[in-house]
Enzyme design. Structure first.
Site, PDB file in Angstrom:
ATOM      1  N   THR A 144      48.050 -87.515  -8.580  1.00 35.73           N
ATOM      2  CA  THR A 144      49.466 -87.904  -8.620  1.00 35.73           C
ATOM      3  C   THR A 144      49.573 -89.230  -9.391  1.00 35.73           C
ATOM      4  O   THR A 144      50.672 -89.746  -9.557  1.00 35.73           O
ATOM      5  CB  THR A 144      50.046 -88.117  -7.195  1.00 35.73           C
ATOM      6  OG1 THR A 144      49.173 -88.986  -6.480  1.00 35.73           O
ATOM      7  CG2 THR A 144      50.192 -86.812  -6.446  1.00 35.73           C
ATOM      8  N   ASN A 145      48.440 -89.762  -9.834  1.00 30.66           N
ATOM      9  CA  ASN A 145      48.426 -91.014 -10.594  1.00 30.66           C
ATOM     10  C   ASN A 145      48.991 -90.733 -12.004  1.00 30.66           C
ATOM     11  O   ASN A 145      48.415 -89.991 -12.791  1.00 30.66           O
ATOM     12  CB  ASN A 145      46.966 -91.512 -10.661  1.00 30.66           C
ATOM     13  CG  ASN A 145      46.814 -92.782 -11.480  1.00 30.66           C
ATOM     14  OD1 ASN A 145      47.491 -92.985 -12.476  1.00 30.66           O
ATOM     15  ND2 ASN A 145      45.906 -93.624 -11.040  1.00 30.66           N
TER      16      ASN A 145
ATOM     17  N   ASP B 138      37.094 -88.255 -10.099  1.00 36.52           N
ATOM     18  CA  ASP B 138      37.033 -89.517  -9.383  1.00 36.52           C
ATOM     19  C   ASP B 138      36.508 -90.528 -10.391  1.00 36.52           C
ATOM     20  O   ASP B 138      35.524 -90.259 -11.089  1.00 36.52           O
ATOM     21  CB  ASP B 138      36.139 -89.445  -8.143  1.00 36.52           C
ATOM     22  CG  ASP B 138      36.457 -90.594  -7.189  1.00 36.52           C
ATOM     23  OD1 ASP B 138      37.619 -91.043  -7.159  1.00 36.52           O
ATOM     24  OD2 ASP B 138      35.552 -91.058  -6.479  1.00 36.52           O
TER      25      ASP B 138
ATOM     26  N   PHE C  55      46.611 -98.411 -17.307  1.00 37.42           N
ATOM     27  CA  PHE C  55      46.876 -98.591 -15.872  1.00 37.42           C
ATOM     28  C   PHE C  55      45.652 -99.243 -15.219  1.00 37.42           C
ATOM     29  O   PHE C  55      44.665 -99.552 -15.886  1.00 37.42           O
ATOM     30  CB  PHE C  55      47.209 -97.241 -15.206  1.00 37.42           C
ATOM     31  CG  PHE C  55      46.047 -96.284 -15.149  1.00 37.42           C
ATOM     32  CD1 PHE C  55      45.721 -95.507 -16.249  1.00 37.42           C
ATOM     33  CD2 PHE C  55      45.269 -96.168 -14.005  1.00 37.42           C
ATOM     34  CE1 PHE C  55      44.640 -94.635 -16.215  1.00 37.42           C
ATOM     35  CE2 PHE C  55      44.189 -95.293 -13.955  1.00 37.42           C
ATOM     36  CZ  PHE C  55      43.874 -94.524 -15.070  1.00 37.42           C
ATOM     37  N   GLY C  56      45.734 -99.437 -13.910  1.00 35.40           N
ATOM     38  CA  GLY C  56      44.592 -99.939 -13.138  1.00 35.40           C
ATOM     39  C   GLY C  56      44.036-101.258 -13.680  1.00 35.40           C
ATOM     40  O   GLY C  56      44.769-102.226 -13.890  1.00 35.40           O
TER      41      GLY C  56
ATOM     42  N   ARG D  89      37.011 -91.455 -19.348  1.00 36.75           N
ATOM     43  CA  ARG D  89      37.719 -90.186 -19.087  1.00 36.75           C
ATOM     44  C   ARG D  89      37.710 -89.303 -20.335  1.00 36.75           C
ATOM     45  O   ARG D  89      37.483 -88.099 -20.249  1.00 36.75           O
ATOM     46  CB  ARG D  89      39.157 -90.512 -18.667  1.00 36.75           C
ATOM     47  CG  ARG D  89      40.014 -89.313 -18.278  1.00 36.75           C
ATOM     48  CD  ARG D  89      41.272 -89.764 -17.552  1.00 36.75           C
ATOM     49  NE  ARG D  89      40.926 -90.500 -16.355  1.00 36.75           N
ATOM     50  CZ  ARG D  89      41.054 -91.845 -16.236  1.00 36.75           C
ATOM     51  NH1 ARG D  89      41.588 -92.566 -17.203  1.00 36.75           N
ATOM     52  NH2 ARG D  89      40.672 -92.464 -15.136  1.00 36.75           N
TER      53      ARG D  89
HETATM   54  P1  IMP Z   1      40.863 -92.451  -8.200  1.00 34.50           P
HETATM   55  O1  IMP Z   1      39.918 -91.865  -9.218  1.00 34.50           O
HETATM   56  O2  IMP Z   1      42.239 -91.895  -8.324  1.00 34.50           O
HETATM   57  O3  IMP Z   1      40.292 -92.493  -6.841  1.00 34.50           O
HETATM   58  O4  IMP Z   1      41.094 -93.994  -8.507  1.00 34.50           O
HETATM   59  C1  IMP Z   1      40.503 -94.609  -9.491  1.00 34.50           C
HETATM   60  C2  IMP Z   1      40.933 -96.057  -9.556  1.00 34.50           C
HETATM   61  O5  IMP Z   1      40.015 -96.656 -10.466  1.00 34.50           O
HETATM   62  C3  IMP Z   1      42.329 -96.256 -10.157  1.00 34.50           C
HETATM   63  O6  IMP Z   1      43.302 -96.425  -9.183  1.00 34.50           O
HETATM   64  C4  IMP Z   1      42.128 -97.499 -11.000  1.00 34.50           C
HETATM   65  O7  IMP Z   1      42.285 -98.649 -10.202  1.00 34.50           O
HETATM   66  C5  IMP Z   1      40.675 -97.410 -11.439  1.00 34.50           C
HETATM   67  N1  IMP Z   1      40.573 -96.709 -12.744  1.00 34.50           N
HETATM   68  C6  IMP Z   1      40.090 -95.458 -12.985  1.00 34.50           C
HETATM   69  N2  IMP Z   1      40.182 -95.145 -14.278  1.00 34.50           N
HETATM   70  C7  IMP Z   1      40.754 -96.211 -14.877  1.00 34.50           C
HETATM   71  C8  IMP Z   1      41.136 -96.475 -16.224  1.00 34.50           C
HETATM   72  O8  IMP Z   1      41.022 -95.653 -17.132  1.00 34.50           O
HETATM   73  N3  IMP Z   1      41.663 -97.692 -16.430  1.00 34.50           N
HETATM   74  C9  IMP Z   1      41.818 -98.627 -15.463  1.00 34.50           C
HETATM   75  N4  IMP Z   1      41.529 -98.423 -14.192  1.00 34.50           N
HETATM   76  C10 IMP Z   1      40.982 -97.212 -13.894  1.00 34.50           C
END
Ligand code: IMP
Length: 214
Positions: A9-10, A70, A160-161, A189
């Protein structure tokens, strides 16, 4: 295969997956498109176990092919934290809990910069583990890495992130200052998804069984 669920949902992640998968010519759905909601807790200790758990649970429930990822950031000077805790780093005991003033991404970055203050070693990498699961038939996984450095101050508003504090190797811009196409070209990714597409295209262009006739 005409439909594929990307189990997230991200919005930032989904946008990148849609771009990366556009060449496959299939309809990409997200969890927001599914009528019935189920919750899957990401409570495992490795990226692969979390991604597998999500792919299998959603695939078996919705009965469509699923891609689950993940991903996270590993920082050498912080014992490879935040790792699998990247999304909720602000809230875990390691390094002390950080108050959330704005959004969670900002709280995560604030904690990361606090823990790295004065540290010389800023080496880090993004990790992405992507699992494809075709219910009751087969599954496969790929991974991708992107190496770089954590800087002192956030810069840029794309991505993001942790993107605003991550400068990929060979660049002077942060990930959040790169155009989306450029980020996808070098990102963890992007690498994992391109490997997956290449595997899937081999599988789907190979006959599944050779019938032996007398
Ligand atoms: P999940 O894979 O949804 O559990 O969460 C991964 C978390 O890692 C995200 O909420 C970000 O904080 C961080 N993250 C993963 N991929 C990226 C990216 O491409 N850029 C920046 N942060 C990332």
């Amino acid at each position: 295969m005409d439909k594929l669920l990307v189990a997230t949902t991200n919005r930032g992640k989904l946008r990148e997956f849609r771009q990366l998968l556009s060449q496959m010519g299939i309809q990409v759905l997200s969890l927001d498109d599914m009528p019935e909601k189920i919750d899957v807790e990401e409570d495992r200790e490795t990226f692969l176990e979390n991604a597998l758990k999500k792919a299998k649970t959603y695939g078996d429930f919705y009965k469509i092919p699923v891609i689950a990822e993940d991903a996270g950031l590993e920082v050498e000077a912080l014992d490879n934290y935040p790792g699998v805790y990247s999304a909720r780093f602000y809230s875990i005991p390691y390094g002390g809990v950080e108050q959330v003033d704005g959004d969670k991404d900002s709280a995560n970055i604030k904690k990361l910069l606090r823990l790295l203050k004065g540290k010389e070693n800023r080496r880090a990498r993004f990790v992405s583990v992507v699992v494809f699961y075709y219910p009751d038939d087969f599954g496969l996984w790929t991974e991708g890495y992107c190496y770089g450095q954590i800087i002192d101050e956030p810069r840029g508003d794309k991505g993001f992130g942790y993107d605003p504090v991550f400068v990929p190797e060979g660049y002077d811009k942060t990930m959040a200052e790169l155009e989306p196409e450029e980020k996808n070209r070098i990102s963890h990714r992007g690498k994992a998804v391109r490997k997956l597409i290449s595997l899937l295209s081999k599988i789907y262009s190979t006959p599944k069984s050779n019938n032996i006739t007398r």
